[in-house]
Design an enzyme around this catalytic site. Structure first.
Site, PDB file in Angstrom:
ATOM      1  CG  ASN A 209     -26.146 -49.516 -73.296  1.00 32.84           C
ATOM      2  OD1 ASN A 209     -24.664 -49.742 -73.748  1.00 32.84           O
ATOM      3  ND2 ASN A 209     -26.566 -49.863 -72.333  1.00 32.84           N
ATOM      4  CG  ASP A 277     -31.208 -44.996 -66.752  1.00 32.59           C
ATOM      5  OD1 ASP A 277     -30.567 -45.399 -65.613  1.00 32.59           O
ATOM      6  OD2 ASP A 277     -30.766 -44.307 -67.504  1.00 32.59           O
ATOM      7  CE  LYS A 287     -40.518 -62.271 -84.920  1.00 29.56           C
ATOM      8  NZ  LYS A 287     -40.286 -62.666 -86.054  1.00 29.56           N
ATOM      9  N   PRO A 305     -33.595 -51.497 -61.041  1.00 31.31           N
ATOM     10  CG  PRO A 305     -32.525 -53.531 -60.232  1.00 31.31           C
ATOM     11  CD  PRO A 305     -33.709 -53.064 -61.503  1.00 31.31           C
ATOM     12  CG  ASP A 306     -29.183 -46.267 -59.320  1.00 26.38           C
ATOM     13  OD1 ASP A 306     -28.174 -47.030 -59.572  1.00 26.38           O
ATOM     14  OD2 ASP A 306     -29.388 -45.217 -59.674  1.00 26.38           O
ATOM     15  CB  ILE A 307     -26.343 -51.766 -59.895  1.00 29.33           C
ATOM     16  CG1 ILE A 307     -27.294 -52.633 -60.624  1.00 29.33           C
ATOM     17  CG2 ILE A 307     -24.957 -52.661 -59.324  1.00 29.33           C
ATOM     18  CD1 ILE A 307     -26.987 -53.128 -61.987  1.00 29.33           C
ATOM     19  CE  LYS A 339     -26.060 -39.484 -64.305  1.00 29.03           C
ATOM     20  NZ  LYS A 339     -25.788 -39.821 -65.541  1.00 29.03           N
ATOM     21  CE  LYS A 343     -26.973 -42.950 -60.702  1.00 28.49           C
ATOM     22  NZ  LYS A 343     -27.306 -44.058 -61.389  1.00 28.49           N
TER      23      LYS A 343
END
Ligand code: PMT
Length: 406
Positions: A209, A277, A287, A305-307, A339, A343
């Site tokens: 990103n 995500d 390759k 995993p959601d840190i 959120k 979270k």
């Protein structure tokens, strides 16, 4: 210990001024930036050239210099430092400080500062013992001025007694103690995430990103600047490592997760990274080849995993304050508030990342601090100012919780 600290060293006119040259060296060796102001009489003992060479900065001395005032006015000089040190401090400069006299650059800076001041007196034993000097010292102490020395010993004038300037390393030790004990977040440990994560498709391709790491790195620098022992877990960025911060470089979300969990326990966690995500379910060892006439490969994604969530749910290792970011393009406050609940973090910083805002990669950010009590809108600011303001809020939070516990 002194990495990134900015010291304004005022050298007044005493024979011990030669020791201040060594003091500059010792401070610089420890990572401090040292900017110097010389009184006119100090220039009788040391030259601006030597001071400038050792500090690797220009030297200030003239209150009425048009160039100096235009480039760095005396008010700015007094504010752009974390601590002011007067070494050597003669009886004369201490008397002026006690009386509030500002008749040159050094004394004006001392009057204009909003920072703490450490004084290293240096004078003949009789001058030190004189009732006027002792009264001035009592006044300065009562105003919170700190002292390093003087010590007792043989003096340049041939007499013996109290009044010798403390040795440079003793002054350095006082400065280190000052920063270790008085910084607002001294004794606290912080984990900050920053930058993008890269999720490999095969050895040469990845999903990523647009995060530049500017916001996260600035937060790590601000927390470290306030005395927190700071670990910065960062994806690949072009940002320089902030001074005094333990930087852990990672690539994938899984690696960021492992590094954050490994950095616990901590008092503070700030998750500013733009974590992917999802990642490709299969990451080929070789390759993926493009074959003539075949359809493009489809990439199956699995959840990372959601840190932030994991830090918020870290049981007895949960940081006392967990702060997330919410990068949204629509319904900013509603989505960010949802959120915060999902979270289970304590605060969330909502920022609009629609392309027209230029938030990703830009130097400024417009954020909203969302807590259990509601949303607070901050004006558009440099990312470094957002970071400073957030660090101040974090320090304020710990002040309040400490007070409440007493
Ligand atoms: O890096 P810059 O160019 O300076 O830009 C700054 C920024 C826009 C990246 C930053 O201000 C920001 O908003 N960071 C969070 C980006 C993001 O991933 O937001 P999100 O709404 O998708 O995620 C919410 C929170 O969960 C974030 O704190 C994120 O770090 C965290 N998260 C998300 C997914 C995941 N797997 N683990 C996480 O910890």
């Amino acid at each position: 210990m002194l990495h990134g600290k900015r010291i304004l060293l005022i050298i007044s006119g005493g024979i011990a001024a030669y020791k201040s040259l060594d003091l500059i060296r010792r401070l610089r060796e420890r990572g401090a930036a040292v900017r110097c102001v010389l009184t006119e009489s100090a220039t009788q003992f040391v030259t601006p050239l030597s001071v400038s060479a050792l500090s690797e900065d220009r030297v200030y001395g003239d209150l009425f210099s048009l160039t100096d005032e235009a480039e760095m006015g005396h008010i700015q000089l007094s504010r752009d430092a974390d601590l002011l040190v007067v070494a050597p401090a003669t009886t004369n400069i201490m008397a002026k400080m006690a009386q509030g006299i500002g008749d040159d650059l050094a004394t004006t800076v001392l009057l204009a500062t909003d920072k703490d001041v450490l004084v290293a007196p240096s004078m003949n034993v009789r001058m030190w013992e004189h009732a006027a000097t002792q009264a001035n010292i009592a006044t300065l102490r009562s105003r919170g001025i700190r002292f390093a020395g003087p010590t007792e010993g043989a003096m340049a004038c041939g007499e013996f007694g109290e009044g010798r300037m403390a040795e440079p390393l003793e002054i350095v030790a006082e400065i280190e103690t000052y920063f270790a004990t008085s910084a607002p977040l001294a004794g606290r440990r912080a984990i900050v995430t920053s930058g993008p994560t890269l999720e490999a498709i095969d050895p040469v391709r990845y999903v990523a990103n647009r995060s530049s790491g500017k916001q996260g790195h600035a937060i790590a620098a601000a927390l470290a600047g306030m005395g927190a022992e700071t670990v910065l877990v960062t994806g690949p960025t072009n940002e320089a490592a902030p001074a005094g911060v333990d930087v852990q470089q990672i690539e994938s979300a899984q690696e960021m997760y492992d590094a954050c969990m490994g950095a616990l326990p901590a008092d503070i966690a700030v998750c500013a990274a733009a974590v992917a995500d999802w990642r490709p379910a299969l990451q080929g060892d070789s390759k993926i080849k493009k074959a003539q006439g075949t359809a493009p490969p489809s990439i199956e994604m699995v959840e990372n995993p959601d840190i932030l969530r994991a830090l918020s749910a870290a049981g007895n290792q949960r940081p006392a304050l967990v702060v997330g970011f919410a990068a949204e393009t629509d319904n900013l406050i509603d989505n960010a508030t949802a959120k915060l609940a999902r979270k289970e973090c304590d605060w969330i910083i909502a920022n609009d990342v629609s392309p027209e805002t230029g938030t990703f990669g830009g130097d400024t950010n417009t954020v909203h601090l969302i807590t259990a009590t509601g949303a607070e809108d901050w004006p558009e600011m440099q990312k470094s100012d957002v970071a400073d303001r957030l660090a101040e809020r974090i320090a304020g939070h710990f002040d309040q919780t400490t007070e409440a516990a007493q």
